[in-house]
Design an enzyme around this catalytic site. Structure first.
Site, PDB file in Angstrom:
ATOM      1  CE  LYS A 175      33.822  83.634  62.619  1.00  0.00           C
ATOM      2  NZ  LYS A 175      34.243  83.129  63.335  1.00  0.00           N
TER       3      LYS A 175
ATOM      4  N   GLY B 148      26.267  72.070  68.347  1.00  0.00           N
ATOM      5  CA  GLY B 148      26.721  71.511  66.952  1.00  0.00           C
ATOM      6  C   GLY B 148      28.697  71.336  67.528  1.00  0.00           C
ATOM      7  CG  ASN B 149      33.234  70.949  65.503  1.00  0.00           C
ATOM      8  OD1 ASN B 149      33.130  69.567  65.255  1.00  0.00           O
ATOM      9  ND2 ASN B 149      33.889  72.174  65.907  1.00  0.00           N
ATOM     10  CB  ALA B 150      31.644  74.752  70.352  1.00  0.00           C
ATOM     11  N   GLY B 151      29.454  72.403  71.029  1.00  0.00           N
ATOM     12  CA  GLY B 151      29.001  72.139  71.917  1.00  0.00           C
ATOM     13  C   GLY B 151      28.749  70.822  72.570  1.00  0.00           C
TER      14      GLY B 151
ATOM     15  N   GLY C 298      23.951  74.469  73.330  1.00  0.00           N
ATOM     16  CA  GLY C 298      24.244  74.271  71.753  1.00  0.00           C
ATOM     17  C   GLY C 298      25.117  72.851  71.573  1.00  0.00           C
TER      18      GLY C 298
HETATM   19  N1  GLU Z   1      35.832  79.881  63.813  1.00  0.00           N
HETATM   20  C1  GLU Z   1      36.462  79.357  64.369  1.00  0.00           C
HETATM   21  C2  GLU Z   1      36.252  80.084  65.573  1.00  0.00           C
HETATM   22  O1  GLU Z   1      35.552  81.498  65.576  1.00  0.00           O
HETATM   23  C3  GLU Z   1      37.591  79.140  63.760  1.00  0.00           C
HETATM   24  C4  GLU Z   1      38.457  79.972  63.025  1.00  0.00           C
HETATM   25  C5  GLU Z   1      39.466  79.618  62.330  1.00  0.00           C
HETATM   26  O2  GLU Z   1      39.807  78.569  62.746  1.00  0.00           O
HETATM   27  O3  GLU Z   1      39.805  80.433  61.682  1.00  0.00           O
HETATM   28  O4  GLU Z   1      37.236  80.674  66.379  1.00  0.00           O
END
Ligand code: GLU
Length: 423
Positions: free
Chosen positions: A106, A220-223, A218
């Site tokens: 990360k 964002g992209n997920a919500g 949320g």
């Molecule tokens: N940021 C996303 C996660 O937390 C995707 C990570 C990725 O695709 O490497 O799962």
């Protein structure tokens, strides 16, 4: 006693719990409790006023026994090394549970993207990649988007990496725009994966998704995609949604056009207007009397102090780390079926794996194949988790879905480390 909300302490606590239940080798546990590599960088960036501002960034490679480190990059004003460490641990378990050939990593930069313009964001993205350039690569560590980073951010980063190595390396980063060999389907794959899990969980819990009410935290992209897909795929009624400023509740269900309008004109979905709509706080959203709750924003939302107030039957953790360990136990006791983040939101990284595999092989798939394979992998992860949990139940050991998922994921990483001779 107040709850320890340090995300890395939480990640270690969850691991310790699984290690105890599965009787994990102590040497393996010692390796898995800490990241393998941690990089801290200070990045000078020339801002629009002509002055240089120095930003601190991180990249953590938690474990790469099963493949290159994999995980997103966050731009967040309250980023900390411990948050990035926790998120990199969760990526390790996420990739392992999905059984895709990656370890976990990360990254993060302490910055406030809301206060920066596009050229500053581009300069910061490029400078971050220059700072960590030696550390990443398609077979070493593969970043992706996360909180406040987008396909555009990935494009700048990919371009900067190409400048460093002297040739295009599309597989160095995923979540790129489709024009730069990103993958069709990757954009909504986090939420789509969550929807496949929701479908399976609803079958198991006998929830009729056509009649179900849903609250999403949320936008964002997920919500945002969780909201649109729950409606379009299952006809469920999303009655509440929020962003970082606050949320809106409408028992009649929410309309996308009006939500986008409120967001665009006023900067928040809170100002959504309709006959029965009312403003609610992010805290109240979690306590609504709905069938399904989908936290899709940030960590530590459901804690010891509010877990008792959750009324939903099913809780899908589409964010990373939204439920603390103490809340986990409370939800479990109260009969809330809480499915863990590294299962529910694994569609994002599974989509990234598809993008990376296409970049590496230079053979590109059609979109239906992307979704069909995503469904297959994530549905298997859900079933594996439920089966393992059942086998513990049969031994009279009541474990949560999170612990069951941990046992599967940790066991795979431990076996890889063992085979490599790390312990
Ligand atoms: N940021 C996303 C996660 O937390 C995707 C990570 C990725 O695709 O490497 O799962």
């Amino acid at each position: 006693m107040t709850e320890n909300l340090n995300p890395f302490a939480i990640a270690q606590k969850q691991l310790d719990k699984a290690a105890e239940v599965m009787n994990l080798d102590k040497q393996a546990l010692a390796i898995l409790r800490e990241p393998r590599r941690t990089l801290i960088v200070n990045i000078p960036v020339r801002m629009r006023n002509g002055k240089t501002q120095t930003f601190t960034g991180f990249r953590v490679q938690y474990n790469d026994a099963r493949g290159p480190a994999k995980g997103g990059i966050r731009f967040h004003p309250e980023e900390t090394l411990d948050t990035v460490k926790a998120l990199s641990a969760w990526m390790t378990w996420k990739c392992s549970l999905a059984d895709i050939p990656f370890g976990g990593g990360k990254g993060g930069v302490i910055c406030d993207p809301k206060k920066m313009n596009d050229s500053e964001l581009e300069a910061l993205s490029r400078a971050y990649i220059r700072a960590i350039g030696q550390f990443i690569g398609p077979d070493k560590d593969v970043p992706a988007p996360d909180v406040s980073t987008t396909p555009q951010t990935m494009a700048w980063m990919m371009d900067e990496y190409a400048n460093i190595v002297g040739h295009n390396e599309f597989g160095v980063i995923t979540g790129k725009p489709v024009e730069l060999w990103g993958s069709e389907g990757r954009k909504d794959s986090t939420a789509m994966g969550g929807m496949y899990v929701m479908r399976e969980a609803a079958k198991m819990q006998k929830i009729n998704l056509k009649k179900a009410t849903i609250a999403v935290q949320g936008f964002g992209n997920a919500g945002m995609y969780a909201y649109t897909l729950s409606k379009s795929m299952f006809g469920s009624k999303v009655v509440a949604i929020s962003d970082s400023k606050g949320g809106v509740y409408d028992p009649d269900g929410l309309d996308l056009k009006k939500l986008e309008e409120a967001k665009q004109k006023t900067g928040t979905v809170m100002n959504y207007k309709s006959k029965n709509a009312e403003k609610i706080t992010n805290e109240k959203l979690l306590e609504l009397d709905v069938d399904i709750l989908i936290p899709s924003a940030i960590e530590n939302q459901v804690r010891a102090d509010n877990a008792d107030k959750v009324k939903a039957k099913l809780l899908l953790e589409l964010a990373n780390g939204p439920v603390t360990p103490e809340a986990d136990s409370i939800l479990h006791e109260n009969g809330v079926f809480d499915l863990p983040d590294f299962l529910v939101n694994s569609g994002g990284v599974i989509g990234s794996y598809f993008e990376w595999a296409q970049n590496q092989s230079k053979i590109y798939w059609k979109t239906p194949e992307f979704y069909a394979r995503l469904d297959e992998i994530i549905t298997k992860s859900f079933k594996d988790t439920m089966d393992l949990r059942k086998s513990y139940f049969e031994k009279k050991q009541k474990i949560t879905p999170r612990t069951a998922a941990y046992i599967i994921a940790v066991d795979r990483v431990a076996k890889a480390m063992k085979a490599r001779g790390w312990y």
